[in-house]
Write an enzyme that holds these catalytic residues in place. Structure first.
Site, mmCIF file in Angstrom:
data_model
loop_
_atom_site.group_PDB
_atom_site.id
_atom_site.type_symbol
_atom_site.label_atom_id
_atom_site.label_comp_id
_atom_site.label_asym_id
_atom_site.label_seq_id
_atom_site.Cartn_x
_atom_site.Cartn_y
_atom_site.Cartn_z
ATOM 1 N N ASP A 80 19.701 75.102 -22.722
ATOM 2 C CA ASP A 80 20.429 76.329 -23.036
ATOM 3 C C ASP A 80 19.803 76.993 -24.259
ATOM 4 O O ASP A 80 18.748 76.593 -24.732
ATOM 5 C CB ASP A 80 21.921 76.030 -23.254
ATOM 6 C CG ASP A 80 22.137 74.905 -24.262
ATOM 7 O OD1 ASP A 80 21.269 74.711 -25.143
ATOM 8 O OD2 ASP A 80 23.164 74.213 -24.181
ATOM 9 N N GLU A 474 18.357 67.987 -16.834
ATOM 10 C CA GLU A 474 18.257 68.720 -18.102
ATOM 11 C C GLU A 474 17.564 67.859 -19.152
ATOM 12 O O GLU A 474 17.923 66.705 -19.359
ATOM 13 C CB GLU A 474 19.635 69.132 -18.611
ATOM 14 C CG GLU A 474 19.565 70.010 -19.856
ATOM 15 C CD GLU A 474 20.913 70.571 -20.268
ATOM 16 O OE1 GLU A 474 20.932 71.575 -21.009
ATOM 17 O OE2 GLU A 474 21.952 70.014 -19.854
#
Length: 628
Positions: A80, A474
């Site tokens: 992110d 991720e």
């Protein structure tokens, strides 16, 4: 004839095994290079001219502006675009620890300069984020609004609010971890950049005092962090962790006694852990304190430090599967703690096993487990097995490091890598448009996120390479930070290392770095008279002071200038009334000479060294010299 055939058969088996070993072996040096490169993909701010991850560009250029502070820079933690202070600080601490232990191996691989640049990218940001002694900015951006969007960092339209801790809204865990990061990094730069090292140490002192005096959990003050990086363990482990790093950085007895005085009450001697990571630091504290004990530095704290060491060995034994409570492992042999980003625990535990193996070997000790004594080599073998699993020796024959090997994750849960580079297609990617066009795509990432260590497989070695599978695909900076140390150690072969000797990180090859921004806490320079001997001048300055442990400490900068028209080939300085550590010179008998990276001093050039002690300036004079 029968004996000959038997011998040939044995030889054939031996050659087969050798061939398998050669084919199945891993290039730890290549993996090290890639794992360090990943940090450049995570950079926020104005990217430097020597940026190697070319598909990235500048981002977050207004960070902090609304709060009247410059918070441009730092790292995005994972896939992110939020800058979370707690995991970022832990990342910098572990990168620094990796360099402190295995910097020589990194230098041999040509990667020390890159690793130090990665640390400095973080510490430059922390200097900005700490504008006052008792103020620390701990987050930029909001996870909720950020996760609603799928945009490149360069296109961000999400809220970039800056969140801080201060005496009214404390955050001892955040400030303590940041103090640990600054202290550890000060060791990294002690020889190559002594003035920067001293600046980092000064911030570390202030941050520790802030964390210790105004106690509280940071996520009670920065509540938006609770959903993403909640401090479940509280702040006692970070206070001990920071004290351990400050002792290692400063050799100040106050911090060693802090570990002794608070070991029982803060859990350092009580908690037997089976995990180590950005939240829970006890195993790391226990490992460092065990090192101090093995170094013979414990003094009157020896009995209590032995209790820290017992808990450190409890952790090591549990990882080996030889303790009273052992870590879970997958059928393929991977340490398993949780489904969501399990690799963070694998690399952190493996790093502690690696350094503890070397600490024990250096002190000629053995590991004491409930099942009996264990040789130090078993810990290093455990770490190697975990790294080999990561690099492809697993039931799926998958490398979990992007770009390493031929079979690695192609669809990472990472905004920057999954969206076409702004340099290839500068068309704006909107908040929700990114989900529709790029997040949902089944194609491979358009930008290779080289070196990224993804979350990894589940408890049964299963893995789904899908972008929406954030638990497994991720990556995160704190996955890679401990890994670079292990890879450096493994790339160095099986040579003997004495990890208990004083730390001396070698100077890297010169790199171009951006100038440091001014800061409200920049030291005031107080010049003192110039002294000299013929063509050599000496000028001392008291650059800063601070109060800690009942004493006032002073940092002095001393500049030696060659005023002659010839090169200064040799120099011996006499320094008396020195009562603390000194950086930037080499001790030679009763005098001091050029540092190891400076063979001579050209005409008109200067060298700087610094020292810290709780007294007025030392007496510095020229004992002898020779000109070319």
């Amino acid at each position: 004839m029968e004996k000959l055939l038997k011998l040939i058969s044995i030889l054939a088996v031996f050659l087969h095994l050798c061939a398998y070993s050669a084919i199945g072996g891993h290039d730890y040096g290549q993996a090290l290079s890639k794992s360090i490169l990943f940090f450049e993909a995570q950079r926020s701010g104005v990217l430097p001219h020597n940026q190697r991850v070319s598909w990235r560009s500048h981002s977050g250029l207004q960070d902090g502006k609304a709060s009247g502070v410059d918070l441009v820079g730092g790292y995005y933690d994972a896939g992110d675009n939020v800058k979370f202070g707690l995991p970022m600080a832990f990342t910098v601490t572990m990168m620094s620890w990796s360099i402190i232990e295995y910097g020589k191996q990194m230098a041999a691989n040509g990667e020390l300069g890159h690793a130090m640049e990665a640390v400095k990218w973080g510490t430059d940001y922390f200097i900005k984020a700490h504008p006052q002694p008792n103020v620390l900015y701990g987050e930029v951006g909001d996870g909720n609004s950020d996760h609603y969007c799928w945009q490149r960092p360069e296109d961000m339209t999400t809220d970039r609010h800056a969140y801080k801790v201060d005496p009214s809204n404390p955050g001892s865990d955040l400030a303590g971890e940041t103090a640990a990061a600054m202290a550890a990094a000060s060791i990294v730069f002690r020889h190559s950049n002594p003035s920067y090292s001293a600046e980092l140490l000064r911030h570390a002192y202030q941050l520790f005092d802030f964390a210790d005096k105004y106690r509280g959990k940071y996520d009670s003050s920065i509540t938006v962090a609770q959903k993403y990086y909640r401090s479940i363990s509280g702040y006692n482990d970070e206070l001990l962790w920071a004290a351990a790093w400050l002792y290692q950085a400063s050799n100040n007895q106050y911090y060693l006694d802090y570990l002794g005085r608070n070991g029982d009450s803060m859990g350092g001697t009580g908690w037997g852990m089976t995990e180590f990571g950005w939240d829970v630091k006890y195993a790391g504290v226990q490992t460092l304190v065990a090192k101090f004990l093995m170094q013979g530095k414990a003094g009157h704290n020896a009995a209590l430090f032995e209790k820290y060491k017992q808990k450190a060995e409890y952790f090591m034994c549990s990882c080996l599967g030889k303790g009273s409570r052992n870590v879970q492992k997958t059928p393929g042999g991977l340490i398993f703690r949780q489904r969501w980003n399990n690799m963070q625990f694998v690399t952190s535990a493996s790093f502690l096993a690696t350094v503890y193996s070397d600490y024990l070997a250096s002190s000629r000790g053995t590991l004491r487990c409930s099942s009996g004594s264990v040789a130090p080599a078993e810990l290093l073998n455990l770490a190697k097995s975990q790294v080999d699993y990561i690099l492809g020796d697993n039931p799926r024959a998958t490398s979990y490091m992007v770009g390493y090997g031929s079979n690695f994750p192609q669809r990472t849960h990472h905004r920057g890598s999954s969206i076409v580079s702004i340099k290839v297609n500068p068309s704006f990617v909107s908040c929700r448009g990114g989900y529709a066009t790029w997040f949902s795509s089944k194609k491979s990432d358009p930008n290779l996120l080289t070196g990224a260590l993804v979350g990894g497989p589940d408890a049964y070695d299963n893995f789904a390479d899908e972008r929406d599978n954030y638990e497994q695909t991720e990556p995160a900076t704190y996955n890679n930070a401990p890994l670079i140390g292990i890879l450096a150690r493994l790339s160095g072969g099986h040579g003997r290392y004495n990890q208990l000797l004083p730390v001396a990180v070698p100077a890297p090859k010169p790199v171009v770095t951006k100038p440091q921004p001014s800061s409200p806490v920049s030291p005031k320079l107080t010049p003192t008279p110039v002294s000299g001997a013929g063509p050599i001048s000496i000028q001392q300055k008291m650059t800063t002071s601070w109060f800690a442990g009942g004493k006032t400490y002073y940092r002095y900068s001393t500049v030696v200038t060659n005023k002659s028209s010839k090169d200064l080939k040799s120099l011996n300085l006499s320094i008396s009334k020195l009562y603390g550590p000194i950086w930037g010179l080499t001790k030679s008998g009763d005098s001091y000479t050029f540092p190891s990276w400076l063979p001579s001093l050209s005409a008109g050039k200067s060298l700087e060294f610094v020292y810290i002690h709780a007294a007025s300036q030392a007496d510095v004079s020229v004992a002898n010299y020779s000109l070319a």
